[in-house]
Design a protein around this motif. Structure first.
Motif, PDB file in Angstrom:
ATOM      1  N   PHE A 142      -2.257  -1.865   4.263  1.00  0.00           N
ATOM      2  CA  PHE A 142      -3.078  -2.014   3.067  1.00  0.00           C
ATOM      3  C   PHE A 142      -4.448  -1.365   3.252  1.00  0.00           C
ATOM      4  O   PHE A 142      -5.014  -0.828   2.298  1.00  0.00           O
ATOM      5  CB  PHE A 142      -3.228  -3.508   2.723  1.00  0.00           C
ATOM      6  CG  PHE A 142      -3.875  -3.761   1.397  1.00  0.00           C
ATOM      7  CD1 PHE A 142      -3.181  -3.540   0.224  1.00  0.00           C
ATOM      8  CD2 PHE A 142      -5.178  -4.215   1.318  1.00  0.00           C
ATOM      9  CE1 PHE A 142      -3.782  -3.766  -1.013  1.00  0.00           C
ATOM     10  CE2 PHE A 142      -5.776  -4.439   0.085  1.00  0.00           C
ATOM     11  CZ  PHE A 142      -5.080  -4.223  -1.075  1.00  0.00           C
ATOM     12  N   TRP A 145      -3.789   2.077   2.585  1.00  0.00           N
ATOM     13  CA  TRP A 145      -3.438   2.115   1.156  1.00  0.00           C
ATOM     14  C   TRP A 145      -4.707   2.179   0.296  1.00  0.00           C
ATOM     15  O   TRP A 145      -4.800   2.984  -0.631  1.00  0.00           O
ATOM     16  CB  TRP A 145      -2.636   0.852   0.878  1.00  0.00           C
ATOM     17  CG  TRP A 145      -1.993   0.681  -0.444  1.00  0.00           C
ATOM     18  CD1 TRP A 145      -2.587   0.176  -1.559  1.00  0.00           C
ATOM     19  CD2 TRP A 145      -0.627   0.951  -0.806  1.00  0.00           C
ATOM     20  NE1 TRP A 145      -1.668   0.110  -2.581  1.00  0.00           N
ATOM     21  CE2 TRP A 145      -0.470   0.579  -2.146  1.00  0.00           C
ATOM     22  CE3 TRP A 145       0.456   1.470  -0.107  1.00  0.00           C
ATOM     23  CZ2 TRP A 145       0.740   0.701  -2.827  1.00  0.00           C
ATOM     24  CZ3 TRP A 145       1.660   1.591  -0.785  1.00  0.00           C
ATOM     25  CH2 TRP A 145       1.799   1.211  -2.131  1.00  0.00           C
ATOM     26  N   GLU A 146      -5.671   1.320   0.616  1.00  0.00           N
ATOM     27  CA  GLU A 146      -6.930   1.319  -0.123  1.00  0.00           C
ATOM     28  C   GLU A 146      -7.759   2.540   0.241  1.00  0.00           C
ATOM     29  O   GLU A 146      -8.481   3.083  -0.594  1.00  0.00           O
ATOM     30  CB  GLU A 146      -7.721   0.048   0.185  1.00  0.00           C
ATOM     31  CG  GLU A 146      -7.133  -1.207  -0.398  1.00  0.00           C
ATOM     32  CD  GLU A 146      -7.353  -1.299  -1.893  1.00  0.00           C
ATOM     33  OE1 GLU A 146      -6.412  -0.969  -2.628  1.00  0.00           O
ATOM     34  OE2 GLU A 146      -8.437  -1.678  -2.336  1.00  0.00           O
ATOM     35  N   ARG A 177      -5.850  -0.500  -8.495  1.00  0.00           N
ATOM     36  CA  ARG A 177      -6.249  -1.864  -8.127  1.00  0.00           C
ATOM     37  C   ARG A 177      -5.369  -2.911  -8.803  1.00  0.00           C
ATOM     38  O   ARG A 177      -5.120  -3.965  -8.236  1.00  0.00           O
ATOM     39  CB  ARG A 177      -7.703  -2.112  -8.527  1.00  0.00           C
ATOM     40  CG  ARG A 177      -8.673  -1.745  -7.446  1.00  0.00           C
ATOM     41  CD  ARG A 177      -9.275  -2.992  -6.829  1.00  0.00           C
ATOM     42  NE  ARG A 177      -9.680  -2.726  -5.474  1.00  0.00           N
ATOM     43  CZ  ARG A 177     -10.699  -3.351  -4.867  1.00  0.00           C
ATOM     44  NH1 ARG A 177     -11.395  -4.247  -5.521  1.00  0.00           N
ATOM     45  NH2 ARG A 177     -10.982  -3.084  -3.632  1.00  0.00           N
ATOM     46  N   ASP A 180      -2.612  -3.034  -6.723  1.00  0.00           N
ATOM     47  CA  ASP A 180      -2.998  -3.616  -5.440  1.00  0.00           C
ATOM     48  C   ASP A 180      -3.049  -5.131  -5.484  1.00  0.00           C
ATOM     49  O   ASP A 180      -2.799  -5.789  -4.472  1.00  0.00           O
ATOM     50  CB  ASP A 180      -4.364  -3.079  -5.009  1.00  0.00           C
ATOM     51  CG  ASP A 180      -4.298  -1.610  -4.683  1.00  0.00           C
ATOM     52  OD1 ASP A 180      -3.182  -1.090  -4.572  1.00  0.00           O
ATOM     53  OD2 ASP A 180      -5.362  -0.983  -4.553  1.00  0.00           O
ATOM     54  N   GLY A 224       2.702  -3.173  -6.617  1.00  0.00           N
ATOM     55  CA  GLY A 224       1.794  -2.315  -5.858  1.00  0.00           C
ATOM     56  C   GLY A 224       2.315  -0.893  -5.762  1.00  0.00           C
ATOM     57  O   GLY A 224       1.574   0.072  -5.945  1.00  0.00           O
ATOM     58  N   LYS A 228       0.499   2.832  -6.980  1.00  0.00           N
ATOM     59  CA  LYS A 228       0.222   3.985  -6.123  1.00  0.00           C
ATOM     60  C   LYS A 228       1.156   5.141  -6.434  1.00  0.00           C
ATOM     61  O   LYS A 228       0.765   6.299  -6.393  1.00  0.00           O
ATOM     62  CB  LYS A 228       0.358   3.543  -4.661  1.00  0.00           C
ATOM     63  CG  LYS A 228      -0.110   4.496  -3.650  1.00  0.00           C
ATOM     64  CD  LYS A 228      -1.606   4.591  -3.337  1.00  0.00           C
ATOM     65  CE  LYS A 228      -2.497   3.438  -3.291  1.00  0.00           C
ATOM     66  NZ  LYS A 228      -3.883   3.614  -3.465  1.00  0.00           N
TER      67      LYS A 228
END
Lengths: 637, 489
Positions: A142, A145-146, A177, A180, A224, A228
């Motif tokens: 993550f 990922w961020e 987000r 996310d 999620g 993405k």
């Protein structure tokens, strides 16, 4: 080799630090060398690690642990990296394609005032993406990922003087987000169910998780992935992301970052296998996204927008494969798509570069003579995207369609999704060669036609001034073209899933059907756009033609619907909350009301303040008794 | 390594300032700065000497009789929870002095005296282990804060100061009654002794809890008693905002941890769902408020309401992840929101406006400002790699274990947070530099970098090496959880 895998993400990160902190003083040449060398180093180590995993028996991996990152009670997250066959393949693709795009960028971005900033961001992206890929636990993943999301935001808004670019960046970040949040909740649910964040532990625990928990975990993680990897309903940010420089579109928004969602599913395959309900959703969303995006790609006029929607569409194929439980096949398409889509984007970049930042296809045409290299290479990319026989896209896409048609493992054939996929393949070949026809065939329209689009930057460029791009931009294209031609022969599914059983029945006929569909689409596009443009115009001016064109070119009004149904209401609620709840109810009525009451009381009480000491003493006494009384009463109760 | 010395140095420095003629502003500033740095040094010595493996109880304790007839003691000590709050308070004081170096020119001596006394007051609250001593510090620190807003504040300063004062006094009075009642019941003001006595239960326990809770909730501030905060923040001088956001808001949370919850565990558990819901409303409401603000300082103030909602939510999850996240996030919020106020203060010093609409295109004009503001923004919206993420992650994991929907709804705050912070950043720094005043703006100078860079360093450090922090806090949280369990929570 396992001592050195930490360098895979670290080298680009060091490149980021050096270029970011000192780049302005170093000069463009040094910046380019540092940017490319750091990625080349990561590539070299990736190759070496991959070879070690490849040579060894199946199920071996390299692992490295650098201690805890987060710790609270029995919860612990470590900085742990892992290279196994899956992350090894991804590392190769990310660093390999990444390196080519870095080299390309040295030419493409030449002369840009933000040259060092560009390479710093690009290096940071590589570092984040490699953390995402090599993380051995889902929280560290993550972080990557961020991180890639942040770099995507920074690079979409790279030319920050244009507020539209910045808004596109914010849109990308915020839509991601939303996904996310799903991802995070999925992570929390995993910890609740497995008591660990490590992939190996989750996968080992997967069969023991009860089915409703598995369903929710996988659904949340898929939310999620939708963010993405730009799937319905969260795909809307990706086309806008084309505001960034073209190498960014190639690297982040085609080859690597947007495939992270597919990687996530592949990483946690056994967990998703325990949630067949979610797999059905994944496959359906994938197929529908593939179709929707292909329909929109039909009518786009911006050369990059066509490719963007095509990326969304191809990502849909990957999810279709993942939804059939064939994660290795999905990754196969991730790899081939990385080759040919990077090739197409970089080729489009070469066109844009040669035309001095013109992106509108209505102002192109006939460029094949002036840009023979670019044309030939772009054609290869286009053929691969269309699934032309024996190109990379042909094998990977047809494998997906074949699985959808024949079923895979425990999963039944899904003929509806297969037919959607097949239709999409036809549309893909068509819009790809529509684009090639508009850009490279026919006659050049850039000099004569009046400003076709408000966004276009060019002011009419004569055809004889159009020149091929420098060698630094051409060599990466040649490498990618070679990979797009041969990549289909990599036996990635068999490498990733030794013992994978892809049904043999109908395999050959599937390939033949796929080839025919691809050729039919290509032929149709070339015929219509080159031979019968008048017939097309006629169709578009008829009522159904107009409607179809409007729906497609306005992207089915999805952005408008989101604006009306989500964004506007939130803004209105915010205004109401501020003026009515915060200002009026709490502040004016409650706080000021009570203080007004207090001051009115004060006026009354002021009469008691007559300046005579005995009066004060009396009140003081009364007050003291009151306090005492309250205390005693409370003590008694 | 003495808590008393840490408490006394700011007071002594304040007394020293009284001996310096009030027109010698440079000497006054330097003296105050050294005094505050000495306080920081002593607090760091406490950090260095703190023994994470010490086991139960408080460290560096000192106990002296104060009012023998009422059994009031001067009793101080720290555990892992208060340790970092003391360090944070001591860290932000020199920063507050440095950031006021040029912007405060009125009554320089009194300004620094107020700031130093405020430091002693807040540290006192964090170390007091005697209820009455705690209450004295709690009240004493209100006065310098009130003066900071009322004298050195903006145009609406009086109104804001009065509002701040009334709000907090209202809470304090009820709490005082509850303290007296508790004394009646237990016969002691000693916090550790009260922990050992059977807890107050039933209606009395609930009422006392509510009295404490209201006072603390106002300080946090918890929705709907938050409206003093935007006014106080907007009108306070930069130094005031930094201390207010960095330390004062934490007093409320700290009060819950040290007093309200372990004193009245039954009531706390009963109230936890309600308080959690208020915290979640605060998270979303505070974030929505940021969408409509024109003044960047007011926007950050409302974002504090949202962030503090997370902190409360973590605490009332009553599990190790939530409480650990709560303690960490208190410190994180102090660092990142403190830094945001400092940055906005720096912008205001240059442009004398805080209206967002007056800005645009500052990125190429002031790159250092732009980069530090950006990193701080990322820290504030909880990007992994920086401190905010670790705190939010633990809080949400804790909240999730308590109730899935808590985490889901609170999570909306991180989406909204990204929207308002990135939009704010875009409006200030991106676009064309179309105004001459903006085009001529100066970048950060050495003094400003001197107090901003350490904060940025802390953001990265706590983002990557949080176990260093949590390992020191962990034993105290375990003790706290056991205490709660033993007392029937």
């Amino acid at each position: 080799m396992d001592k050195w895998i930490f360098l895979i993400p670290l080298l680009p990160f060091l490149g980021f630090l050096v270029n970011g902190l000192l780049g302005r003083r170093l000069g463009d040449r040094a910046v380019a060398i540092i940017g490319c060398a750091s990625v080349a180093g990561a590539f070299a180590i990736s190759v070496a690690s991959f070879m070690q995993v490849y040579d060894a028996k199946p199920d071996t991996f390299l692992q490295q642990d650098f201690g805890a990152w987060i710790q609270a009670g029995d919860l612990s997250v470590s900085f742990g990296l892992i290279i196994d066959s899956l992350s090894g393949v991804m590392c190769l693709v990310v660093t390999g394609v990444g390196l080519l795009i870095h080299v390309y960028s040295t030419g493409y971005m030449k002369g840009d005032a933000g040259y060092y900033r560009f390479f710093a961001y690009l290096n940071l992206f590589m570092a984040s993406m490699l953390v995402l890929v090599t993380a051995d636990n889902i929280v560290l993943m993550f972080l990557g990922w961020e991180g890639v999301g942040l770099c995507s935001y920074l690079l979409i808004g790279f030319w920050y003087k244009g507020l539209a670019n910045c808004s596109a960046g914010i849109k990308a970040f915020v839509v991601n987000r939303i996904g996310d949040l799903g991802f995070l909740l999925g992570i929390f649910a995993i910890w609740a169910a497995c008591g660990s964040f490590e992939f190996s532990a989750i996968v080992a625990e997967a069969p023991n998780i009860d089915s409703s928990a598995a369903f929710w975990i996988c659904l949340l993680l898929f939310v999620g992935a939708c963010g993405k990897s730009a799937q319905i309903p969260l795909y809307v940010w990706l086309p806008d992301a084309m505001a960034g420089p073209t190498p960014v579109s190639a690297l982040i928004h085609a080859a690597t970052m947007v495939t992270s969602g597919v990687y996530l599913l592949a990483r946690l395959g056994p967990l998703f296998d325990a949630a067949p309900g979610v797999l059905t959703i994944v496959a359906t969303i994938g197929a529908l996204t593939a179709l929707l995006a292909a329909l929109i790609a039909f009518s786009q006029n911006d050369i990059k927008k066509v490719l963007a929607y095509s990326t969304v569409s191809q990502l849909g194929y990957m999810f279709l494969a993942a939804g059939m439980g064939a994660y290795s096949v999905a990754i196969f398409h991730v790899v081939t798509h990385a080759f040919f889509k990077a090739l197409l984007f970089l080729g489009a970049g070469a066109v844009i570069h040669s035309l001095h930042h013109e992106q509108d296809m209505r102002r192109m045409g006939g460029l094949r003579r002036r840009l023979p290299w670019t044309f030939a290479l772009y054609l290869i990319g286009g053929l691969a995207l269309s699934g032309f026989p024996l190109t990379a896209g042909f094998f990977s896409k047809d494998e997906i369609l074949h699985i959808a048609h024949s079923g895979f493992g425990n999963i039944e054939p899904r003929s509806v999704l297969w037919s959607i996929g097949l239709l999409t393949a036809l549309l893909t070949a068509f819009y790809t060669f529509r684009q090639i026809a508009l850009v490279f065939f026919g006659s050049y329209r850039g000099a004569s036609e009046p400003q076709a689009s408000e966004e276009s930057a060019a002011h009419g460029l004569e055809l004889d001034k159009v020149k091929e791009s420098p060698l630094s931009m051409r060599i990466p294209l040649i490498v990618l073209a070679a990979l797009s031609l041969t990549g289909g022969f990599l036996a990635i599914p068999h490498f990733l899933q030794p013992g994978i059983e892809i049904p043999e029945d109908g395999k050959i006929s599937g390939l033949i059907i796929g080839g025919i569909v691809s050729i039919a689409g290509i032929a149709a596009a070339l015929t219509i756009y080159l031979r019968f443009p008048q017939a097309l115009k006629g169709f578009l001016s008829s009522a159904p033609g107009k409607l179809a064109h409007r729906l497609s070119s306005r992207k089915f009004y999805v952005d408008e619907i989101y604006q009306k149904l989500i964004i506007r209401p939130i803004a209105i609620i915010a205004e109401i909350c501020f003026y009515v709840v915060d200002r009026l109810i709490i502040d004016i009525i409650l706080v000021h009301g009570s203080s007004f009451g207090a001051s009115a009381l004060g006026h009354l009480l002021r009469r008691l303040q007559d300046g005579r000491t005995p009066t004060y003493a009396a009140w003081f006494l009364a007050g003291a008794i009151l306090v005492l009384a309250v205390t005693l009463w409370a003590a008694g109760g | 390594m003495s808590i008393t010395l840490t408490l006394l140095i700011p007071v002594a420095t304040a007394l020293l300032l009284l001996c310096i003629p009030k027109d010698k502003t440079a000497e006054l500033r330097i003296t105050a700065l050294f005094g505050s740095l000495a306080t920081l040094a002593f607090s760091l010595a406490l950090l260095g000497g703190f023994d994470a493996q010490y086991g139960a109880g408080f460290q560096f304790t000192e106990k002296h009789e104060w009012v023998p007839s009422l059994q009031v003691h001067y009793h101080v000590g720290i555990d892992g929870i208060s340790l970092f709050l003391v360090v944070l308070s001591a860290l932000l004081t020199p920063i507050a002095i440095l950031c006021s170096w040029k912007s405060v020119e009125k009554r320089v001596r009194e300004f620094h005296i107020a700031l130093l006394l405020l430091t002693s007051g807040v540290i006192g609250v964090f170390v007091a282990l005697d209820l009455l001593l705690f209450y004295v510090f709690w009240e004493v620190m209100l006065i310098p804060m009130y003066l900071l807003v009322g004298i050195w504040g903006g145009t609406e300063r009086i109104r804001a100061a009065v509002k701040f004062f009334i709000y907090t006094m209202a809470g304090s009075l009820l709490m005082f009654l509850a303290i007296l009642y508790l004394y009646q019941h237990t016969g002691t003001f000693s916090v550790e002794d009260i922990y050992q006595k059977p807890p107050l239960t039933g209606t009395a326990g609930l009422l006392c809890f509510l009295a404490f809770a209201l006072s603390f909730a106002i300080k946090v501030p918890l929705f709907p008693v938050h409206t003093w905060l935007p006014d106080a923040h907007t009108e306070a001088p930069t130094a005031g905002s930094v201390i207010l956001a960095g330390v004062l808001l934490k007093l409320g949370i700290y009060g819950f941890i040290r007093f309200a919850i372990p004193f009245f565990p039954e009531a706390a558990v009963l109230a936890a769902p309600w308080i959690s819901v208020l915290a979640i409303i605060g998270i979303i409401f505070g974030a929505l408020m940021c969408f409509v603000q024109e003044d960047m300082k007011r926007l950050i103030a409302y974002s504090s309401v949202s962030h503090m909602g997370f902190v409360v939510l973590g605490l009332f999850a009553f599990n190790e992840q939530g409480v650990q996240g709560c303690v960490l996030q208190m410190v994180n919020h102090g660092i990142s929101t403190g830094a945001l106020f400092l940055l906005i203060g720096a912008i205001y010093e240059r442009r004398h406006t805080r209206r967002i609409i007056d800005f645009g295109g500052l990125a190429p004009v002031a790159p250092k400002l732009a980069i530090i503001f950006f990193i701080t923004t990322l820290s504030s919206i909880g990007l992994p790699f920086l401190n905010g993420f670790v705190g939010e992650f633990l809080i949400l994991q804790g909240a999730y274990s308590r109730n899935i929907f808590y985490a889901a709804f609170a999570g909306l705050g991180i989406i909204l947070g990204a929207i308002y912070m990135l939009t704010l950043y875009r409006r200030i720094f991106f676009g064309e530099t179309d105004r001459e005043e903006n085009a001529e703006m100066k970048d950060l100078d050495g003094r400003e970098l001197a107090f901003l860079l350490p904060l940025v360093g802390l953001m990265v450090f706590l983002g990557l090496f949080s176990p260093w922090f949590t390992a020191k806090v962990q034993p105290s949280i375990e003790v706290w959880m056991t205490l709660l369990l033993e007392r029937g929570g």
